[in-house]
Design a protein around this motif. Structure first.
Motif, PDB file in Angstrom:
ATOM      1  N   GLU A  46      -9.846  13.432  -5.891  1.00 57.42           N
ATOM      2  CA  GLU A  46      -9.649  12.427  -5.145  1.00 57.42           C
ATOM      3  C   GLU A  46     -10.755  11.509  -5.914  1.00 57.42           C
ATOM      4  O   GLU A  46     -10.125  10.422  -6.412  1.00 57.42           O
TER       5      GLU A  46
ATOM      6  N   TRP B 131       1.261  -1.717  -0.004  1.00 56.48           N
ATOM      7  CA  TRP B 131      -0.386  -0.220   0.096  1.00 56.48           C
ATOM      8  C   TRP B 131       1.086   1.021  -0.022  1.00 56.48           C
ATOM      9  O   TRP B 131       1.481   1.172   0.381  1.00 56.48           O
TER      10      TRP B 131
ATOM     11  N   LEU C 265      -8.685   4.784 -11.580  1.00 55.51           N
ATOM     12  CA  LEU C 265      -7.727   3.167 -10.812  1.00 55.51           C
ATOM     13  C   LEU C 265      -8.499   1.736 -10.715  1.00 55.51           C
ATOM     14  O   LEU C 265      -7.946   1.046 -10.529  1.00 55.51           O
ATOM     15  N   SER C 266      -9.456   2.231 -10.339  1.00 54.11           N
ATOM     16  CA  SER C 266     -10.518   1.029 -10.429  1.00 54.11           C
ATOM     17  C   SER C 266     -11.233   0.538 -10.968  1.00 54.11           C
ATOM     18  O   SER C 266     -11.822  -0.774 -11.228  1.00 54.11           O
TER      19      SER C 266
ATOM     20  N   HIS D 256      -9.419   7.538  -8.175  1.00 53.79           N
ATOM     21  CA  HIS D 256     -10.096   6.460  -7.874  1.00 53.79           C
ATOM     22  C   HIS D 256     -10.718   6.010  -8.571  1.00 53.79           C
ATOM     23  O   HIS D 256     -10.925   4.425  -8.782  1.00 53.79           O
TER      24      HIS D 256
ATOM     25  N   PHE E 163       2.685   5.752 -11.495  1.00 55.35           N
ATOM     26  CA  PHE E 163       1.647   7.031 -11.310  1.00 55.35           C
ATOM     27  C   PHE E 163       1.974   8.499 -11.144  1.00 55.35           C
ATOM     28  O   PHE E 163       0.588   9.318 -11.398  1.00 55.35           O
TER      29      PHE E 163
ATOM     30  N   GLU F   4      -5.111  -1.785  -6.792  1.00 50.42           N
ATOM     31  CA  GLU F   4      -6.624  -1.406  -5.824  1.00 50.42           C
ATOM     32  C   GLU F   4      -6.348  -0.307  -5.630  1.00 50.42           C
ATOM     33  O   GLU F   4      -5.514   0.278  -5.024  1.00 50.42           O
ATOM     34  N   SER F   5      -6.974   0.342  -5.544  1.00 52.95           N
ATOM     35  CA  SER F   5      -7.439   1.596  -4.523  1.00 52.95           C
ATOM     36  C   SER F   5      -8.310   1.911  -4.032  1.00 52.95           C
ATOM     37  O   SER F   5      -9.295   1.484  -3.996  1.00 52.95           O
TER      38      SER F   5
ATOM     39  N   PHE G 205      -9.955   5.555  -1.329  1.00 56.43           N
ATOM     40  CA  PHE G 205     -10.568   6.070  -1.118  1.00 56.43           C
ATOM     41  C   PHE G 205     -11.490   6.549  -0.232  1.00 56.43           C
ATOM     42  O   PHE G 205     -12.675   6.499  -0.158  1.00 56.43           O
TER      43      PHE G 205
ATOM     44  N   VAL H 239      -3.498   3.043  -2.728  1.00 56.19           N
ATOM     45  CA  VAL H 239      -3.162   2.372  -4.027  1.00 56.19           C
ATOM     46  C   VAL H 239      -2.262   1.050  -3.467  1.00 56.19           C
ATOM     47  O   VAL H 239      -1.411   1.218  -3.429  1.00 56.19           O
TER      48      VAL H 239
END
Length: 184
Positions: A15, A5, A22-23, A19, A82, A42-43, A45, A70
């Protein structure tokens, strides 16, 4: 190949957008220019439901404005992967190394978010100016104060506290660290 993480620093008010990007597996393939099956991210938020003063304002607010988390393997993606995502500043780093966030902290945050969600909408306007309140958290725990104002755009409040003299001093606190004093 080990995934960890990481805290991802995003641009203000991005945000939710980051999210979402990235999802989605399709978005991951285009963001990282690889096969969707070869990228596993995996994101997380953390967000809370609030009742804003302005009814048109967002009813969901980031728990950590400007950040999300993440879970990724940087050996596969690369340390700067990123940095090129729209709305992102990059990973939080200590020196040249991305800062690893412990799994236990993410687990605790997810539990806290579930508790807040179960509790319902957070309201910071439950106090009126001039009301007597008791501070329930932080260095002033146990002191009584006079509620002064809700600070705009934050779940913070300002109270008037007389602790070293008879002249009340303005102190800013988290709204959750106050309770109303019951009148006898």
């Amino acid at each position: 190949m080990t995934a960890h993480w990481y805290a991802l620093h995003v641009k203000p008010h991005n945000e939710r957008y980051v999210h979402h990007r990235l999802s989605s597996p399709e978005n991951l393939a285009s963001l990282f220019r690889v096969e969707a099956a070869s990228v596993s991210i995996e994101s997380f938020f953390p967000a809370v439901r609030v009742k804003p003063a302005n009814p048109r304002a967002s009813k969901i607010r980031p728990y950590f404005p400007g950040y999300l988390f993440v879970h990724a393997d940087l050996e596969i993606l690369g340390g700067s992967a990123f940095n090129w995502i729209p709305g992102v500043h990059g990973l939080v780093r200590y020196g040249d190394e991305p800062a690893v966030v412990p799994d236990s902290l993410i687990h605790d945050l997810k539990d806290r978010m579930a508790q807040l969600d179960a509790a319902g909408v957070l309201r910071v306007d439950k106090f009126k100016p001039g009301e007597t309140v008791r501070i329930t958290g932080g260095p002033f725990t146990g002191y009584e104060a006079i509620f002064d104002a809700r600070l705009p755009g934050k779940d913070r409040v300002q109270v008037l506290l007389a602790f070293l003299s008879s002249h009340p001093q303005r102190v800013q606190l988290a709204a959750d660290d106050l309770e109303k004093v019951k009148k006898p």
